[in-house]
Design an enzyme around this catalytic site. Sequence first.
Site, mmCIF file in Angstrom:
data_model
loop_
_atom_site.group_PDB
_atom_site.id
_atom_site.type_symbol
_atom_site.label_atom_id
_atom_site.label_comp_id
_atom_site.label_asym_id
_atom_site.label_seq_id
_atom_site.Cartn_x
_atom_site.Cartn_y
_atom_site.Cartn_z
ATOM 1 N N SER A 1 0.839 -1.191 0.000
ATOM 2 C CA SER A 1 0.000 0.000 0.000
ATOM 3 C C SER A 1 0.885 1.257 0.000
ATOM 4 C CB SER A 1 -0.969 -0.049 1.186
ATOM 5 O OG SER A 1 -2.020 0.881 1.029
ATOM 6 N N MET A 2 0.790 2.120 0.996
ATOM 7 C CA MET A 2 1.661 3.285 1.055
ATOM 8 C C MET A 2 3.128 2.884 0.964
ATOM 9 S SD MET A 2 2.109 6.222 4.025
ATOM 10 C CE MET A 2 3.353 5.322 4.989
#
Length: 250
Positions: free
Chosen positions: A91-92
């Site tokens: 994700s991030m």
Amino acid sequence: MASSRWIRRYHPSEGGQVRLVCLPHAGGSASFYFPMSQALAPALDVLSVQYPGRQDRRDEPGITDMARYADELTRELLPWLDRPLAFFGHSMGAVLAFEVTRRLERDHGVTPVRIFASGRRAPSSHRHETVHLRDDDGVVAEMRELSGTDSRILGDEEILRMVLPAIRTDYTAIENYRATPEDVVRTPITVLTGEADPRTTREEAESWEKHTTSDFEIHCFPGGHFFLANHQERIMRIVSEGLTADARTN
């Protein structure tokens, strides 16, 4: 190796041919990757990144800008460049892996052997998202939708108060991040994506190919944003086999 607030090395491997740097999702912590570190040692030397604002760094202010995140982490990784480096980011963390790689290539002449970008659309695939502007209930609703947080934590008000500031600063950083298709790296990219991820379509995941001048591959898994929790064995095989092949060719 000098101690670092950013780096956790749960299973040191002096003989590992490749050093794999693991980057958590928004609100996540280094311990998220303890099982991966355990599974891949001693073939790989796994470093898990601990962002500020959580767990043993909870008294430090979080970071709200991806460029600053990447700048600071790049500096922290410079002492660890004594062997080939690879990244696994979820994700991030996938975006952060990409941005750190850009800095290593541009400023230090270091090309990592591979980026494993998990659970995230390509850097230039922008969506207008404002989770960081929601009230606490709104942030918790996002966490529940993505099913990435232990339900026991979501039900514990005291723990929630501790983790929400870190989640909010991370979301501020990633939701305000922008990249263009011209932002590319020389490092090969392997994408892992969930077929039912509400935050990443297949097309958005495939767009990572635009961001490398090297090899690209994609693996799709049943499941949503945190598909990797149910496919650990296959993911470990993809990582270990991929990096073993990379080590032979480097």
